[in-house]
Design a protein around this motif. Structure first.
Motif, PDB file in Angstrom:
ATOM      1  N   MET A 157       0.847  -1.178   0.000  1.00  0.00           N
ATOM      2  CA  MET A 157       0.000   0.000   0.000  1.00  0.00           C
ATOM      3  C   MET A 157       0.892   1.240   0.000  1.00  0.00           C
ATOM      4  N   THR A 158       0.397   2.288  -0.614  1.00  0.00           N
ATOM      5  CA  THR A 158       1.066   3.583  -0.600  1.00  0.00           C
ATOM      6  C   THR A 158       0.005   4.664  -0.523  1.00  0.00           C
ATOM      7  N   HIS A 159       0.445   5.868  -0.343  1.00  0.00           N
ATOM      8  CA  HIS A 159      -0.444   7.019  -0.352  1.00  0.00           C
ATOM      9  C   HIS A 159      -0.132   7.838  -1.587  1.00  0.00           C
ATOM     10  N   LEU A 160      -1.089   8.633  -2.039  1.00  0.00           N
ATOM     11  CA  LEU A 160      -0.874   9.432  -3.212  1.00  0.00           C
ATOM     12  C   LEU A 160      -1.609  10.749  -3.128  1.00  0.00           C
ATOM     13  N   VAL A 161      -1.084  11.708  -3.867  1.00  0.00           N
ATOM     14  CA  VAL A 161      -1.680  13.035  -3.962  1.00  0.00           C
ATOM     15  C   VAL A 161      -2.515  13.052  -5.235  1.00  0.00           C
ATOM     16  N   THR A 162      -3.713  13.625  -5.148  1.00  0.00           N
ATOM     17  CA  THR A 162      -4.642  13.600  -6.271  1.00  0.00           C
ATOM     18  C   THR A 162      -5.039  15.005  -6.728  1.00  0.00           C
ATOM     19  N   ASP A 163      -5.991  15.051  -7.607  1.00  0.00           N
ATOM     20  CA  ASP A 163      -6.482  16.240  -8.298  1.00  0.00           C
ATOM     21  C   ASP A 163      -6.656  17.492  -7.422  1.00  0.00           C
ATOM     22  N   PRO A 164      -7.209  17.427  -6.225  1.00  0.00           N
ATOM     23  CA  PRO A 164      -7.428  18.666  -5.468  1.00  0.00           C
ATOM     24  C   PRO A 164      -6.160  19.471  -5.176  1.00  0.00           C
ATOM     25  N   CYS A 165      -4.991  18.854  -5.218  1.00  0.00           N
ATOM     26  CA  CYS A 165      -3.733  19.574  -4.957  1.00  0.00           C
ATOM     27  C   CYS A 165      -3.323  20.470  -6.129  1.00  0.00           C
ATOM     28  N   ILE A 166      -3.746  20.122  -7.322  1.00  0.00           N
ATOM     29  CA  ILE A 166      -3.335  20.859  -8.513  1.00  0.00           C
ATOM     30  C   ILE A 166      -3.758  22.320  -8.412  1.00  0.00           C
ATOM     31  N   LYS A 167      -2.806  23.194  -8.691  1.00  0.00           N
ATOM     32  CA  LYS A 167      -2.969  24.649  -8.688  1.00  0.00           C
ATOM     33  C   LYS A 167      -3.191  25.236  -7.295  1.00  0.00           C
ATOM     34  N   CYS A 168      -3.095  24.423  -6.255  1.00  0.00           N
ATOM     35  CA  CYS A 168      -3.179  24.909  -4.867  1.00  0.00           C
ATOM     36  C   CYS A 168      -1.827  24.742  -4.200  1.00  0.00           C
ATOM     37  N   LYS A 169      -1.346  23.514  -4.201  1.00  0.00           N
ATOM     38  CA  LYS A 169      -0.059  23.123  -3.641  1.00  0.00           C
ATOM     39  C   LYS A 169       0.119  23.589  -2.186  1.00  0.00           C
ATOM     40  N   TYR A 170      -0.873  23.259  -1.376  1.00  0.00           N
ATOM     41  CA  TYR A 170      -0.696  23.455   0.062  1.00  0.00           C
ATOM     42  C   TYR A 170       0.346  22.427   0.506  1.00  0.00           C
ATOM     43  N   THR A 171       1.192  22.789   1.423  1.00  0.00           N
ATOM     44  CA  THR A 171       2.267  21.877   1.808  1.00  0.00           C
ATOM     45  C   THR A 171       2.241  21.530   3.292  1.00  0.00           C
ATOM     46  N   ASP A 172       1.088  21.647   3.917  1.00  0.00           N
ATOM     47  CA  ASP A 172       0.949  21.270   5.326  1.00  0.00           C
ATOM     48  C   ASP A 172       1.382  19.818   5.538  1.00  0.00           C
ATOM     49  N   CYS A 173       1.114  18.977   4.558  1.00  0.00           N
ATOM     50  CA  CYS A 173       1.434  17.554   4.610  1.00  0.00           C
ATOM     51  C   CYS A 173       2.940  17.313   4.714  1.00  0.00           C
ATOM     52  N   VAL A 174       3.706  18.153   4.074  1.00  0.00           N
ATOM     53  CA  VAL A 174       5.159  18.001   4.036  1.00  0.00           C
ATOM     54  C   VAL A 174       5.759  18.114   5.440  1.00  0.00           C
ATOM     55  N   ASP A 175       5.240  19.040   6.220  1.00  0.00           N
ATOM     56  CA  ASP A 175       5.766  19.269   7.571  1.00  0.00           C
ATOM     57  C   ASP A 175       5.640  18.055   8.487  1.00  0.00           C
ATOM     58  N   VAL A 176       4.625  17.244   8.287  1.00  0.00           N
ATOM     59  CA  VAL A 176       4.394  16.117   9.196  1.00  0.00           C
ATOM     60  C   VAL A 176       4.971  14.798   8.701  1.00  0.00           C
ATOM     61  N   CYS A 177       5.433  14.763   7.476  1.00  0.00           N
ATOM     62  CA  CYS A 177       5.953  13.516   6.912  1.00  0.00           C
ATOM     63  C   CYS A 177       7.280  13.139   7.578  1.00  0.00           C
ATOM     64  N   PRO A 178       7.343  11.958   8.190  1.00  0.00           N
ATOM     65  CA  PRO A 178       8.578  11.567   8.876  1.00  0.00           C
ATOM     66  C   PRO A 178       9.692  11.057   7.952  1.00  0.00           C
ATOM     67  N   VAL A 179       9.381  10.827   6.681  1.00  0.00           N
ATOM     68  CA  VAL A 179      10.387  10.258   5.776  1.00  0.00           C
ATOM     69  C   VAL A 179      10.649  11.088   4.518  1.00  0.00           C
ATOM     70  N   ASP A 180      10.109  12.275   4.440  1.00  0.00           N
ATOM     71  CA  ASP A 180      10.331  13.145   3.281  1.00  0.00           C
ATOM     72  C   ASP A 180      10.006  12.461   1.953  1.00  0.00           C
ATOM     73  N   CYS A 181       8.804  11.926   1.857  1.00  0.00           N
ATOM     74  CA  CYS A 181       8.427  11.225   0.625  1.00  0.00           C
ATOM     75  C   CYS A 181       7.725  12.117  -0.396  1.00  0.00           C
ATOM     76  N   PHE A 182       7.515  13.391  -0.062  1.00  0.00           N
ATOM     77  CA  PHE A 182       6.844  14.286  -1.007  1.00  0.00           C
ATOM     78  C   PHE A 182       7.832  14.828  -2.030  1.00  0.00           C
ATOM     79  N   ARG A 183       7.331  14.981  -3.251  1.00  0.00           N
ATOM     80  CA  ARG A 183       8.105  15.555  -4.348  1.00  0.00           C
ATOM     81  C   ARG A 183       7.313  16.745  -4.887  1.00  0.00           C
ATOM     82  N   GLU A 184       8.049  17.771  -5.315  1.00  0.00           N
ATOM     83  CA  GLU A 184       7.399  19.014  -5.726  1.00  0.00           C
ATOM     84  C   GLU A 184       7.547  19.285  -7.209  1.00  0.00           C
ATOM     85  N   GLY A 185       6.389  19.434  -7.862  1.00  0.00           N
ATOM     86  CA  GLY A 185       6.356  19.842  -9.253  1.00  0.00           C
ATOM     87  C   GLY A 185       5.895  21.282  -9.354  1.00  0.00           C
TER      88      GLY A 185
END
Length: 117
Positions: free
Chosen positions: A1-29
């Motif tokens: 299992m994995t987690h994924l970012v979907t459509d609602p993030c597009i053109k918003c790019k809130y990054t609150d999720c990044v602060d809580v991630c313990p393994v730095d798995c987010f990538r920024e486009g």
């Protein structure tokens, strides 16, 4: 299992999720974030942090977002890691409740071939 970012993030790019991630798995486009499935440890702490409800466990993802499973995996190999919160786009509030934002992306993102292993 994995987690994924979907459509609602597009053109918003809130990054609150990044602060809580313990393994730095987010990538920024340019227009949104993705999660690297090889780095994600499935802790789910990011899900409640997303103000636009863009993050799902793959098994809980609504069918209309099925494209994002492949998109997160592929783009996470191309985009740099993000490990600190950044400001959302200035017009994020205007995009927040819009749907079908995949069409607002650069078409090249949808057709970029995967990297070879």
């Amino acid at each position: 299992m994995t987690h994924l970012v979907t459509d609602p993030c597009i053109k918003c790019k809130y990054t609150d999720c990044v602060d809580v991630c313990p393994v730095d798995c987010f990538r920024e486009g340019q227009d949104f974030l993705v999660i690297d499935p090889d780095e994600c440890i499935d802790c789910a702490v990011c899900i409640p942090e997303c103000p636009v409800n863009a993050i799902y466990a793959d098994e809980d993802m609504p069918g209309e977002f099925s494209t994002f499973l492949e998109l997160n995996a592929r783009l996470s190999r191309l985009w740099p890691a993000i490990s600190r919160r950044a400001d959302p786009f200035p017009d994020a509030a205007q995009w927040k409740d819009k749907t079908g934002k995949l069409a607002a992306l650069d078409p090249g993102l949808l057709t970029t071939p995967p990297l070879s292993n």
